[in-house]
Structures are given as structure tokens and as C-alpha cells.
Design an enzyme around this catalytic site. Structure first.
Site, PDB file in Angstrom:
ATOM      1  N   MET A 129       0.842  -1.203   0.000  1.00 11.34           N
ATOM      2  CA  MET A 129       0.000   0.000   0.000  1.00 11.34           C
ATOM      3  C   MET A 129       0.869   1.242   0.000  1.00 11.34           C
ATOM      4  SD  MET A 129      -3.339  -0.549   2.392  1.00 11.34           S
ATOM      5  CE  MET A 129      -3.977   1.123   2.245  1.00 11.34           C
ATOM      6  N   PHE A 130       0.422   2.287  -0.665  1.00 10.57           N
ATOM      7  CA  PHE A 130       1.099   3.587  -0.794  1.00 10.57           C
ATOM      8  C   PHE A 130       2.315   3.542  -1.720  1.00 10.57           C
ATOM      9  CE2 PHE A 130      -0.740   3.485   3.526  1.00 10.57           C
ATOM     10  CZ  PHE A 130      -1.636   4.541   3.428  1.00 10.57           C
ATOM     11  N   SER A 131       2.524   2.414  -2.428  1.00 13.24           N
ATOM     12  CA  SER A 131       3.698   2.343  -3.302  1.00 13.24           C
ATOM     13  C   SER A 131       3.465   3.067  -4.633  1.00 13.24           C
ATOM     14  CB  SER A 131       4.089   0.881  -3.544  1.00 13.24           C
ATOM     15  OG  SER A 131       3.063   0.197  -4.238  1.00 13.24           O
ATOM     16  N   CYS A 133       8.929  -1.609   5.709  1.00 12.97           N
ATOM     17  CA  CYS A 133       9.882  -2.530   5.087  1.00 12.97           C
ATOM     18  C   CYS A 133       9.810  -3.881   5.796  1.00 12.97           C
ATOM     19  CB  CYS A 133      11.291  -1.956   5.142  1.00 12.97           C
ATOM     20  SG  CYS A 133      11.995  -1.968   6.794  1.00 12.97           S
ATOM     21  N   CYS A 168      11.452   3.622   9.193  1.00 14.68           N
ATOM     22  CA  CYS A 168      12.896   3.832   8.982  1.00 14.68           C
ATOM     23  C   CYS A 168      13.237   4.615   7.715  1.00 14.68           C
ATOM     24  CB  CYS A 168      13.619   2.486   8.964  1.00 14.68           C
ATOM     25  SG  CYS A 168      13.352   1.536   7.457  1.00 14.68           S
ATOM     26  N   GLU A 223      -6.843  -2.915  -7.806  1.00 12.04           N
ATOM     27  CA  GLU A 223      -7.132  -3.771  -6.634  1.00 12.04           C
ATOM     28  C   GLU A 223      -7.401  -5.213  -7.066  1.00 12.04           C
ATOM     29  OE1 GLU A 223      -6.738  -2.500  -3.685  1.00 12.04           O
ATOM     30  OE2 GLU A 223      -7.635  -0.501  -3.553  1.00 12.04           O
ATOM     31  N   VAL A 224      -6.567  -5.707  -7.971  1.00 11.00           N
ATOM     32  CA  VAL A 224      -6.818  -7.016  -8.591  1.00 11.00           C
ATOM     33  C   VAL A 224      -6.757  -8.154  -7.567  1.00 11.00           C
ATOM     34  CG1 VAL A 224      -4.440  -7.570  -9.293  1.00 11.00           C
ATOM     35  CG2 VAL A 224      -6.369  -8.277 -10.730  1.00 11.00           C
ATOM     36  N   SER A 241      -1.878   2.677  -7.888  1.00 11.19           N
ATOM     37  CA  SER A 241      -3.009   3.350  -8.539  1.00 11.19           C
ATOM     38  C   SER A 241      -2.522   4.527  -9.372  1.00 11.19           C
ATOM     39  CB  SER A 241      -4.029   3.837  -7.503  1.00 11.19           C
ATOM     40  OG  SER A 241      -4.517   2.739  -6.770  1.00 11.19           O
ATOM     41  N   CYS A 259      10.813  -3.642   9.581  1.00 14.56           N
ATOM     42  CA  CYS A 259       9.932  -2.907  10.498  1.00 14.56           C
ATOM     43  C   CYS A 259       8.518  -3.487  10.525  1.00 14.56           C
ATOM     44  CB  CYS A 259       9.876  -1.432  10.101  1.00 14.56           C
ATOM     45  SG  CYS A 259      11.483  -0.598  10.190  1.00 14.56           S
TER      46      CYS A 259
HETATM   47  P1  ADP Z   1      -1.178   2.437  -3.951  1.00 16.22           P
HETATM   48  O1  ADP Z   1      -2.200   2.307  -5.055  1.00 16.22           O
HETATM   49  O2  ADP Z   1       0.036   1.586  -4.176  1.00 16.22           O
HETATM   50  O3  ADP Z   1      -1.770   2.248  -2.565  1.00 16.22           O
HETATM   51  P2  ADP Z   1      -1.355   5.263  -4.440  1.00 16.22           P
HETATM   52  O4  ADP Z   1      -1.126   5.520  -5.899  1.00 16.22           O
HETATM   53  O5  ADP Z   1      -2.775   5.269  -3.966  1.00 16.22           O
HETATM   54  O6  ADP Z   1      -0.615   3.919  -4.005  1.00 16.22           O
HETATM   55  O7  ADP Z   1      -0.602   6.364  -3.565  1.00 16.22           O
HETATM   56  C1  ADP Z   1       0.713   6.751  -3.817  1.00 16.22           C
HETATM   57  C2  ADP Z   1       0.929   8.088  -3.107  1.00 16.22           C
HETATM   58  O8  ADP Z   1       0.786   7.915  -1.696  1.00 16.22           O
HETATM   59  C3  ADP Z   1       2.300   8.673  -3.242  1.00 16.22           C
HETATM   60  O9  ADP Z   1       2.460   9.396  -4.445  1.00 16.22           O
HETATM   61  C4  ADP Z   1       2.389   9.600  -2.032  1.00 16.22           C
HETATM   62  O10 ADP Z   1       1.862  10.880  -2.363  1.00 16.22           O
HETATM   63  C5  ADP Z   1       1.433   8.979  -1.028  1.00 16.22           C
HETATM   64  N1  ADP Z   1       2.062   8.367   0.163  1.00 16.22           N
HETATM   65  C6  ADP Z   1       1.552   8.415   1.423  1.00 16.22           C
HETATM   66  N2  ADP Z   1       2.301   7.709   2.279  1.00 16.22           N
HETATM   67  C7  ADP Z   1       3.323   7.176   1.573  1.00 16.22           C
HETATM   68  C8  ADP Z   1       4.445   6.320   1.894  1.00 16.22           C
HETATM   69  N3  ADP Z   1       4.662   5.863   3.146  1.00 16.22           N
HETATM   70  N4  ADP Z   1       5.302   5.991   0.905  1.00 16.22           N
HETATM   71  C9  ADP Z   1       5.105   6.454  -0.352  1.00 16.22           C
HETATM   72  N5  ADP Z   1       4.069   7.247  -0.722  1.00 16.22           N
HETATM   73  C10 ADP Z   1       3.179   7.606   0.214  1.00 16.22           C
HETATM   74 ZN    ZN Z   2      11.642   0.078   7.907  1.00 16.91          ZN
END
Ligand code: ADP
Ligand code: ZN
Length: 191
Positions: free
Chosen positions: A17-19, A183, A148, A89-90, A22, A186
Site C-alpha cells: 500500500m502507498f507504493s 519494510c 525507517c 485492486e486485482v 493506482s 519494520c
Molecule cells: P497504492 O495504489 O500503491 O496504494 P497510491 O497511488 O494510492 O498507491 O498512492 C501513492 C501516493 O501515496 C504517493 O504518491 C504519495 O503521495 C502517497 N504516500 C503516502 N504515504 C506514503 C508512503 N509511506 N510511501 C510512499 N508514498 C506515500
Molecule cells: Zn523500515
């Protein structure tokens, strides 16, 4: 002379998540539309909650999407002349999503799937691992570990503020829960 190559393949965008999965899916969709491709975007409707008809990234960018209750519903709803099918969200689809992606790719569609490759316990998640194996192109994204600052491939699940136990169901509707990017080192799972 030249030989014209045939269209149709599978691309997978995975990570925690948050990578930015989307975000990357939306970027590819936008570029395909600039190239005048006919693009259709789907996402799973996982329960009875309200499903906005859009894919939205945590950074705010969004694109319209059709929520569907099953992989079969994607087959029923794609139009014959579609060029690109994007699925967000496959990981939430049943295994039949694999066949749907294969069939679409075989008939010439560029299939772009985005989803979690690991669940909150750090285990392979749903149909994503199989799609990774079958795809022509795989992009694995890292978030930033909130503990970290390193590259984060995992998703930490917190239930009422504490690391979730591995016994808890992967999809839990209604619990007070939260997710964080972490990571390997953590990431915490209570056995
Ligand atoms: P995913 O679909 O993988 O959950 P999103 O495209 O919804 O990812 O969100 C990516 C965005 O989330 C990044 O561009 C950044 O603005 C935000 N973000 C928030 N927290 C983090 C985090 N810990 N690491 C990286 N991006 C983050
Ligand atoms: Zn870490």
C-alpha cells in the site's frame, strides 16, 4: 518487408500500500487515451459499501472506473473494440480473474492489472502471484517505510492501533483499522 506484431499482453503493477500502484495505473490509462486507445477501467466491489465510480490514488489523482462484483462481470461489460483494460485492486478478485486476463490478452487487449502482491501478513495475496507469473511485464513498486525511511514492500495492518494478528481475516469489514507502509524489518505480525 516488415512483420507486424500482434497486440495483446498482460502488465502487472504490484507492491504494498502507498507504493503508487493506482498512480501508475492512472498514468498508463491517461497515456493510452492520449494515444487514442479505447480504455476501460474496472475495480472490485468487495462488499455492500458505497463504491465511488473511480480509481483514486492517495496523491489525489483519479480516473473513472466501473465497480464489478466478479471477474466474469468484466467479461460481460468490456466492449468488443476495447484496446486497453485496466483493473485496480486485482488482489480482491477470485482466481477466475486470471482466465479473464488471459482471454483478453489472447484476443488482442492490453491488460493492465494493479494490486497488492502481499497481504498484511507478508504472504502472497490472492490471484496476484499467478498474474505475476503469467504477465509479459511486471513492475514492482516500493513505498517509503514510515518507521525507517527505507524502501517498503510490505503493508502493516494496525487494528485499534496495534499490529494485527495473523489470525485475523485479510478482509475485515467494519473494524477500526489502519494500514502503513513498512519494510521487511519494520513489519510486525502478531502470531
Ligand atoms: P497504492 O495504489 O500503491 O496504494 P497510491 O497511488 O494510492 O498507491 O498512492 C501513492 C501516493 O501515496 C504517493 O504518491 C504519495 O503521495 C502517497 N504516500 C503516502 N504515504 C506514503 C508512503 N509511506 N510511501 C510512499 N508514498 C506515500
Ligand atoms: Zn523500515
Amino acid at each position: 518487408h516488415h512483420v507486424r506484431h500482434r497486440e495483446g499482453w498482460i502488465e502487472v503493477i504490484c507492491g504494498g500500500m502507498f507504493s503508487g500502484k493506482s498512480e501508475e495505473l492512472i498514468r498508463r490509462v491517461r497515456r493510452a487515451r492520449i494515444a487514442k486507445q479505447k480504455v476501460e477501467v474496472f475495480k472490485p466491489a468487495i462488499d455492500d459499501r458505497y463504491h465511488p465510480e473511480a480509481v483514486t490514488s492517495h496523491n489525489g489523482v483519479h480516473t473513472a472506473a466501473v465497480p464489478v462484483r466478479s471477474a466474469k462481470a468484466i467479461m460481460e461489460q468490456v466492449t468488443d473494440d476495447v484496446n486497453v483494460v485496466a483493473i485496480d485492486e486485482v488482489q480482491f478478485f477470485e482466481d477466475e480473474i486470471v482466465d479473464v486476463c488471459q482471454q483478453l490478452a489472447d484476443r488482442g487487449v492490453r491488460v493492465i492489472c494493479a494490486g497488492l502482491d502481499q497481504d498484511f501478513r507478508g504472504r502472497p495475496f490472492g490471484p496476484t502471484p499467478t498474474l505475476l507469473a503469467l504477465a509479459e511485464y511486471v513492475t514492482k513498486l516500493q513505498a517509503i517505510c514510515v518507521k525507517c525511511g527505507g524502501p517498503a514492500g510490505r503493508t502493516q495492518r494496525l487494528v485499534n492501533g496495534k499490529p494485527a494478528s495473523s489470525e485475523e481475516p485479510v478482509i475485515q469489514v467494519g473494524a477500526k483499522e489502519q494500514y502503513e507502509a513498512r519494510c521487511r524489518h519494520c513489519h510486525e505480525v502478531v502470531e
